[in-house]
Design a protein around this motif. Structure first.
Motif, PDB file in Angstrom:
ATOM      1  N   MET A   1       0.915  -1.065   0.136  1.00  0.00           N
ATOM      2  CA  MET A   1       0.137   0.071   0.132  1.00  0.00           C
ATOM      3  C   MET A   1       0.881   1.308   0.167  1.00  0.00           C
ATOM      4  N   ARG A   2       0.691   2.277  -1.064  1.00  0.00           N
ATOM      5  CA  ARG A   2       1.427   3.524  -1.014  1.00  0.00           C
ATOM      6  C   ARG A   2       0.947   4.378   0.143  1.00  0.00           C
ATOM      7  N   ASP A   3       1.835   5.251   0.580  1.00  0.00           N
ATOM      8  CA  ASP A   3       1.669   6.151   1.694  1.00  0.00           C
ATOM      9  C   ASP A   3       0.602   6.944   1.464  1.00  0.00           C
ATOM     10  N   ASP A   4       0.239   7.468   0.011  1.00  0.00           N
ATOM     11  CA  ASP A   4      -1.100   8.230  -0.086  1.00  0.00           C
ATOM     12  C   ASP A   4      -2.251   7.630   0.139  1.00  0.00           C
TER      13      ASP A   4
ATOM     14  N   LEU B   1      -2.543   4.701   2.366  1.00  0.00           N
ATOM     15  CA  LEU B   1      -2.580   4.507   3.895  1.00  0.00           C
ATOM     16  C   LEU B   1      -3.169   5.951   4.234  1.00  0.00           C
ATOM     17  N   ALA B   2      -2.685   7.077   3.884  1.00  0.00           N
ATOM     18  CA  ALA B   2      -2.982   8.267   4.531  1.00  0.00           C
ATOM     19  C   ALA B   2      -4.512   8.302   4.378  1.00  0.00           C
ATOM     20  N   ARG B   3      -5.097   8.050   3.178  1.00  0.00           N
ATOM     21  CA  ARG B   3      -6.355   8.425   2.749  1.00  0.00           C
ATOM     22  C   ARG B   3      -7.332   7.662   3.530  1.00  0.00           C
ATOM     23  N   GLU B   4      -6.915   6.437   3.822  1.00  0.00           N
ATOM     24  CA  GLU B   4      -7.584   5.223   4.795  1.00  0.00           C
ATOM     25  C   GLU B   4      -7.767   5.632   6.086  1.00  0.00           C
ATOM     26  N   ILE B   5      -6.510   6.187   6.433  1.00  0.00           N
ATOM     27  CA  ILE B   5      -6.444   6.576   7.730  1.00  0.00           C
ATOM     28  C   ILE B   5      -7.346   7.876   8.094  1.00  0.00           C
ATOM     29  N   ASP B   6      -7.263   8.719   7.294  1.00  0.00           N
ATOM     30  CA  ASP B   6      -8.550   9.907   7.083  1.00  0.00           C
ATOM     31  C   ASP B   6      -9.685   9.451   7.044  1.00  0.00           C
ATOM     32  N   GLN B   7     -10.197   8.429   6.387  1.00  0.00           N
ATOM     33  CA  GLN B   7     -11.693   7.959   6.366  1.00  0.00           C
ATOM     34  C   GLN B   7     -11.706   7.189   7.622  1.00  0.00           C
ATOM     35  N   LEU B   8     -10.866   6.608   8.240  1.00  0.00           N
ATOM     36  CA  LEU B   8     -11.363   6.017   9.500  1.00  0.00           C
ATOM     37  C   LEU B   8     -11.490   6.953  10.439  1.00  0.00           C
ATOM     38  N   LEU B   9     -10.750   8.027  10.465  1.00  0.00           N
ATOM     39  CA  LEU B   9     -10.759   8.964  11.501  1.00  0.00           C
ATOM     40  C   LEU B   9     -12.276   9.828  11.219  1.00  0.00           C
ATOM     41  N   ARG B  10     -12.573   9.911  10.112  1.00  0.00           N
ATOM     42  CA  ARG B  10     -13.791  10.689   9.948  1.00  0.00           C
ATOM     43  C   ARG B  10     -15.103   9.935  10.273  1.00  0.00           C
ATOM     44  N   ASP B  11     -14.660   8.399  10.112  1.00  0.00           N
ATOM     45  CA  ASP B  11     -16.043   7.398  10.343  1.00  0.00           C
ATOM     46  C   ASP B  11     -16.118   7.334  11.995  1.00  0.00           C
ATOM     47  N   SER B  12     -14.987   7.369  12.696  1.00  0.00           N
ATOM     48  CA  SER B  12     -14.968   7.383  14.322  1.00  0.00           C
ATOM     49  C   SER B  12     -15.710   8.772  14.854  1.00  0.00           C
ATOM     50  N   ARG B  13     -15.261  10.101  13.968  1.00  0.00           N
ATOM     51  CA  ARG B  13     -16.014  11.258  14.549  1.00  0.00           C
ATOM     52  C   ARG B  13     -17.233  11.113  14.414  1.00  0.00           C
ATOM     53  N   VAL B  14     -17.745  10.569  13.335  1.00  0.00           N
ATOM     54  CA  VAL B  14     -19.219  10.433  12.782  1.00  0.00           C
ATOM     55  C   VAL B  14     -19.847   9.388  14.132  1.00  0.00           C
ATOM     56  N   ASN B  15     -19.273   8.407  14.368  1.00  0.00           N
ATOM     57  CA  ASN B  15     -19.651   7.547  15.393  1.00  0.00           C
ATOM     58  C   ASN B  15     -19.865   8.025  16.672  1.00  0.00           C
TER      59      ASN B  15
END
Length: 71
Positions: free
Chosen positions: A1-4, A6-20
């Motif tokens: 997995m490329r860094d960008d 991975l960064a997008r996936e982490i960002d999405q996880l953070l957004r999902d956790s904030r929504v939850n």
């Protein structure tokens, strides 16, 4: 997995956790509101019952006074 990626996936996880987290906060707030409304209903029912009892007592006293006057 490329860094960008991975960064997008982490960002999405953070957004999902904030929504939850927000959803959890909203749900807790709604349950608090429900409990408060239920408490208010119980209080108002008690007050209505007390008022009805007082009205019954007053009307009974009034009738007693009237019958005393006619005797």
């Amino acid at each position: 997995m490329r860094d960008d990626e991975l960064a997008r996936e982490i960002d999405q996880l953070l957004r999902d956790s904030r929504v939850n987290a927000r959803a959890d906060v909203v749900e807790r707030a709604l349950w608090v509101a429900v409990r408060r409304l239920e408490e208010r209903v119980r209080t108002l029912e008690r007050l209505a019952g007390t008022a009805a009892e007082e009205g019954t007592l007053r009307s009974g006293i009034g009738r007693g006074d009237e019958s005393a006057m006619t005797d």
